[in-house]
Structure formats: structure tokens, C-alpha cells
Design a protein around this motif. Structure first.
Motif, mmCIF file in Angstrom:
data_model
loop_
_atom_site.group_PDB
_atom_site.id
_atom_site.type_symbol
_atom_site.label_atom_id
_atom_site.label_comp_id
_atom_site.label_asym_id
_atom_site.label_seq_id
_atom_site.Cartn_x
_atom_site.Cartn_y
_atom_site.Cartn_z
ATOM 1 N N SER A 44 -6.129 9.421 -10.222
ATOM 2 C CA SER A 44 -6.095 7.962 -10.351
ATOM 3 C C SER A 44 -6.201 7.538 -11.803
ATOM 4 N N ALA A 57 0.834 -1.203 0.000
ATOM 5 C CA ALA A 57 0.000 0.000 0.000
ATOM 6 C C ALA A 57 0.869 1.253 0.000
ATOM 7 N N GLU A 58 0.378 2.279 -0.660
ATOM 8 C CA GLU A 58 0.941 3.625 -0.560
ATOM 9 C C GLU A 58 -0.067 4.434 0.247
ATOM 10 N N TRP A 59 0.343 4.905 1.417
ATOM 11 C CA TRP A 59 -0.603 5.458 2.385
ATOM 12 C C TRP A 59 -0.686 6.973 2.325
ATOM 13 N N TYR A 60 -1.922 7.479 2.409
ATOM 14 C CA TYR A 60 -2.182 8.918 2.460
ATOM 15 C C TYR A 60 -3.130 9.198 3.628
ATOM 16 N N ASP A 105 -7.303 1.338 -8.496
ATOM 17 C CA ASP A 105 -5.929 1.554 -8.035
ATOM 18 C C ASP A 105 -5.867 2.395 -6.761
ATOM 19 N N SER A 106 -7.029 2.872 -6.306
ATOM 20 C CA SER A 106 -7.082 3.695 -5.099
ATOM 21 C C SER A 106 -8.292 3.312 -4.257
ATOM 22 N N LYS A 161 1.807 9.870 3.696
ATOM 23 C CA LYS A 161 1.855 11.188 3.060
ATOM 24 C C LYS A 161 0.584 11.960 3.366
ATOM 25 N N LYS A 187 -3.205 2.551 -3.604
ATOM 26 C CA LYS A 187 -3.109 3.763 -2.794
ATOM 27 C C LYS A 187 -4.288 3.783 -1.820
ATOM 28 N N TYR A 244 -6.227 5.936 1.109
ATOM 29 C CA TYR A 244 -6.423 7.271 1.674
ATOM 30 C C TYR A 244 -7.263 7.148 2.950
ATOM 31 N N TYR A 273 -0.958 -3.617 -5.636
ATOM 32 C CA TYR A 273 -0.412 -2.316 -5.208
ATOM 33 C C TYR A 273 -1.550 -1.300 -5.265
#
Length: 533
Positions: free
Chosen positions: A374, A341-344, A447-448, A530, A507, A509, A505
Motif C-alpha cells: 500500500s 472498490a478493487e476487491w480482494y 488506500d486500503s 482477486k 482496495k 480485502y 478509490y
């Protein structure tokens, strides 16, 4: 059929089998998408017998069928009568559908190897066979019976299923077993002012068609209706210490009138508001005013859960977020990484109840920005339908696809996602938040993912606060700890929709300032998150 096991499955399978045989109950916690279903089935097969696999929704039957097919096992599905009866609207109680009065009674057809969604679609078109009885006819020869929770935990429905099973050596698997914490919802009964008005009309029909006077029943229904017109209709659920209850004479008249009215109805669908009222007062428990309706939560619901579990010879309870349930058994905790995961973190938003109206436009603006950043669909999960609807009203510039309480099917959502790009508006703990996949050819169709609000329990709701007290007492913890855990379970289950494969993978939020309190529970540190402002 040869099935390749994952490394963790190979590592724990022998231990799981040994302890299931010895302790009779296995508790399994493993991440979403890690292969719990296949592991549980393999473990259950080791002790023989018939496997009853319980899920929260019909959507979750698909993964059970997939793994059963891989293992070469025969599977039968048990749907509620209302879901597959061609004459039902879909919201009837089982007792409101009288198979003996149906022209299709006893007419059985082999429905083949259909998927769960295909079964429901075909059932509604049936004209020369009974889908419900056709599905039940497959139980006796099945290795696995997939059913929703209610068909096992409600005594009458459980007895109906068990009498069809030839091999009484039963292994029950409870998927997403964290939902047992919310089991009080499964047994509740509700009556509203419309129910009472309809009951009065049914009573008049009975009085005209029979010699039943029903004077005491009518008097009581009128008193109860007047009482309910004075109830607060906009404050959630509040416990009612006092409310008008029927005398024995009035209740006896209601029962007689109900039986007479039901017998007057032609055809298999025998809906009766009188029956709803009789059933309501057949329960003993706490009564609540829920936005102008009366709701009763029966006493000792946990005793009903334990009673059902004791029917099985062996039990496997599993979840990606398995809490302390007060159930003894051997526990296996599996720690495997599923995807990246890419975390926001949206630290300038909040979904607190008193601020939702003012915050909804801000959430809509953030969601539109995320959508434009996205490259694919964006899954957005809200704490409840009301907040989802508030935010949706403010989304103006991007296409929206949404989950409704009675709306599009999961397959229809997937088809639209495959052929377009949407903000997909969903609700945490609703049917699209657990046990389902938003994938095609083993790849995510998004993707998100956005968690638009924190799913903290509504502590202004008396049913919720009493549930927290019950769980705290059962598990010997503080109410604050239980509330935190319930929130965390919902968060993790929602995020679990993003990861079904180690190569995923996504993102993520976290859009509510209060998510900061859950970073450590999610294994996150602030350096890897982020800010999204």
C-alpha cells in the motif's frame, strides 16, 4: 445559505416531504456518504418545529454540525454529564453526578460555536462554569439538538431534555437506525464481585454513621457474593434461570443504606455500589452470567423504543443498511454509486472463535504484506477487541495505530494518519466503525481497507441468541435470516467508511473464507474479485 442538492436528493425530496407530513414516519436507506444528513434535515425543516438528531456516538455529531452550519441553523449538543463534567472520570451514570451539590451549579457560559471535540476538551478544563448546564441552556433557542441515542430513549434523560424545548412540535431523526436492532444493550445493567465488595464496605460505613442496622442487607450481599464466586468467568454470557434474590426486607434495607451513603458523600460525584445493586433489582428481565458478572436485560425494551418514538410528531429513521424494524412508515431506497472498490478475497483465513489463536499469526503476516503493498495507511477492522489484540501481538515489522476501548480520540487518530503510514487496527461496531470519516481535505487518509474476520453473531452468547429470536419474532423472519442480516449490516457499515465521495478509490480485502457467502449480497461476482493468498 444556498445549498446545492445532489441529483438523488432533488429527485426524492418532494416525495419525502409529502409522506413525512402524511405518514408521520419516513424510512430512508441510502449509501454511506451519499448525503443522508442534509436530505433528512431539509425534509424535517419542511414540517417545522424542533429537530432532535440522534446518533450512536459523539463522533457522529461532527457531520450534523457541518450540515447545520451549511443550512444556517442553530445547533445545540447534548452530552452525557460524565463526558463534560470537569469533576467526572467519564464512566459515571447520570444519576451519580449531583449538580445541586456542585460549586459550579447554575453558572452558565456561552461556549460559542465550538466543535463537539472542542466542547469536550474545554469542558474538562472548566473552573468557573458548568459545561453541562451551559450546553442545556442553548436547547431552547436551537433549531437542531444533537444527542446520543440514550438521551432520547432513556425516559428520565428524555424528560430532562424535552422540558428545555420551547417548540413542542418535534421531529426526531435517528441516524444509523439499524442500531435499533441492538437496543437491548442500551438498557442493560451489570454488577460484579467488585461491586458487591464495595457495597459491603459502604454498608459498614452506613452502619457506623447511622442507626440503620442493615443486617438483612449484609446477609443477602454475602450470599450473592458467594454465589458469584462460583460462576464461570470465561464463557461469554449465559442465561441464569436461578440466582439468589433479595427478600423485601433486605431490599428495603439496601435502599435506605444507599440513600444514607449517598448523602454522606461530599461534592457532586456520588458513586455508590449500593445504588448499582438497587438499580439492578429495580428491573424485571432476563439475567445472565457474563464472564462472572450478573447482567440484566429488562423486559419489553422494544416497547420503550416505541414509547420514545411516539413522543415526536414526526420521525425519520435512516441508514445505509436499513433493515426491517417492524416500524410502519413510508420507505425510500436510494441506489447511488459512491466511489470504486478493487476487491480482494483471502480464502485461506478464518476468524472462527475456536481457531483464532492459531489463525492470528497468519492474519498478521497477511496484514504486513498488504501494508507493504500500500502507498498509504491501511484500515483494518476486526470482529472484536479480543481478536484484534491476538493479531496485534504477532505484527512485528510495520508500525501500528490502534483503537482502544478507552484510548485515543478520533481527531488524534486522524492527525497521526496525516503524518505517517500505519496499520490502523479498529473494531467493527465500535466507535470508529460508524458515522466517522478518515479523511483530510475531502480525501481518504488510506488506500486500503481490510475486514480481518467475519462479524458473524456469537451464537454461543445467550444475549445474542435471545436478541436474534426477538428480532425474528418482531419482523416475522427465521433466526438464520436475522443472523445473516446482522452480519451483512456490519459488513456494509464497515465498508462504508471507505466511500464518502464518487471519486474515492479503495482496495477492499475480505479476509475470511466465509465472505464468499456474502458476495451476492454485496453485489459482487467472483470474476471481479482477486484472490489474495
Amino acid at each position: 445559505m444556498s445549498v446545492t442538492l445532489r441529483e438523488w436528493q432533488k429527485e426524492y425530496l418532494k416525495t419525502a416531504i409529502e409522506h413525512l407530513r402524511k405518514d408521520k414516519t419516513l424510512l430512508l436507506q441510502s449509501p454511506t456518504g451519499s448525503g443522508k444528513t442534509l436530505f433528512a434535515l431539509n425534509t424535517a425543516l419542511s414540517v417545522g418545529g424542533t429537530i432532535i438528531y440522534l446518533t450512536r456516538t459523539h463522533n457522529e455529531f461532527n457531520s450534523v454540525k457541518r450540515e447545520a452550519d451549511r443550512l444556517g441553523l442553530k445547533i445545540a449538543f447534548i452530552f452525557g454529564k460524565a463526558s463534560v463534567c470537569p469533576f467526572a472520570q467519564g464512566n459515571e451514570d447520570p444519576e451519580e453526578i449531583d449538580c445541586k451539590s456542585c460549586k459550579l451549579n447554575g453558572k452558565v457560559k456561552d461556549m460559542g460555536n465550538l466543535s463537539p471535540s472542542q466542547i469536550i476538551a474545554e469542558a474538562k478544563k472548566a473552573s468557573d462554569y458548568c459545561p453541562y448546564q451551559s450546553l442545556k441552556a442553548k436547547i431552547g433557542n436551537a433549531n437542531i439538538i444533537a444527542s446520543s441515542y440514550l438521551y432520547f430513549f432513556l425516559p428520565n434523560l428524555r424528560r430532562s431534555m424535552l422540558k428545555e424545548i420551547e417548540d413542542k412540535n418535534i421531529v426526531v431523526i435517528i441516524d444509523e437506525a439499524h442500531n435499533l436492532l441492538f437496543s437491548d444493550e442500551w438498557f442493560k445493567r451489570r454488577i460484579g464481585k467488585k461491586t458487591l465488595k464495595n457495597a459491603l464496605e459502604e454498608l459498614e460505613i452506613v452502619r457506623k454513621e447511622s442507626r440503620i442496622s442493615g443486617d438483612k442487607a449484609k446477609e443477602y450481599l454475602t450470599i450473592l457474593y458467594d454465589f458469584m464466586t462460583k460462576l464461570d468467568e470465561g464463557s461469554g454470557c449465559k442465561q441464569l434461570p436461578l440466582f439468589p434474590q433479595p427478600s423485601k426486607e433486605a431490599l428495603d434495607q439496601l435502599v435506605k443504606a444507599m440513600k444514607t451513603y449517598v448523602n454522606l458523600i461530599k461534592g457532586p460525584i456520588k458513586r455508590s455500589s449500593l445504588r448499582s445493586i438497587v438499580n439492578f433489582f429495580s428491573e424485571e428481565g432476563d439475567v445472565y452470567n457474563c464472564n462472572g458478572s450478573l447482567v440484566i436485560i429488562p423486559n419489553k425494551t422494544w416497547d420503550k423504543i416505541n414509547s420514545a418514538l411516539n413522543v415526536a410528531n414526526y420521525r425519520i429513521l435512516m441508514s445505509g443498511t436499513l433493515p426491517e424494524l417492524g416500524i410502519n412508515g413510508y420507505r425510500i431506497n436510494v441506489n447511488v454509486k459512491m466511489g470504486k472498490a478493487e476487491w480482494y478475497y483471502c480464502n485461506n483465513l478464518t476468524s472462527k472463535a475456536k481457531m483464532r489463536s492459531s489463525e492470528a499469526p497468519k492474519y498478521a503476516e497477511v496484514l504486513e504484506r498488504i501494508y507493504k503493498l500500500s502507498g498509504s495507511n491501511v484500515l483494518v477492522f476486526f470482529p472484536n477487541y479480543e481478536f484484534k489484540n491476538l493479531v496485534k501481538e504477532n505484527v512485528k515489522t510495520v508500525p501500528v495505530l490502534e483503537e482502544n476501548k478507552r484510548g485515543v480520540t478520533h481527531e488524534e487518530i486522524l492527525e497521526l494518519m496525516r503524518n505517517g503510514k500505519y496499520l490502523v487496527l479498529l473494531v467493527m461496531r465500535a466507535k470508529e466503525s460508524e458515522g466517522v470519516e478518515f479523511r483530510f481535505e475531502n480525501k481518504n487518509l488510506f488506500d486500503s481497507m481490510v475486514l480481518a474476520g467475519l462479524p458473524y453473531p456469537d451464537i454461543t452468547d445467550s444475549i445474542v441468541t435471545n436478541r436474534i429470536k426477538r428480532v425474528a419474532k418482531l419482523t416475522k423472519r427465521s433466526e438464520e435470516e436475522v443472523a445473516h442480516e446482522l452480519t451483512l449490516i456490519t459488513i456494509k457499515q464497515t465498508i462504508g467508511r471507505a466511500f464518502r465521495d464518487p471519486n474515492d478509490y479503495v482496495k477492499i480485502y475480505l479476509c475470511d473464507s466465509r465472505y464468499k457467502e456474502y458476495f451476492s449480497d454485496l453485489g459482487l461476482n467472483e470474476k471481479e474479485i482477486k484472490l489474495f493468498v
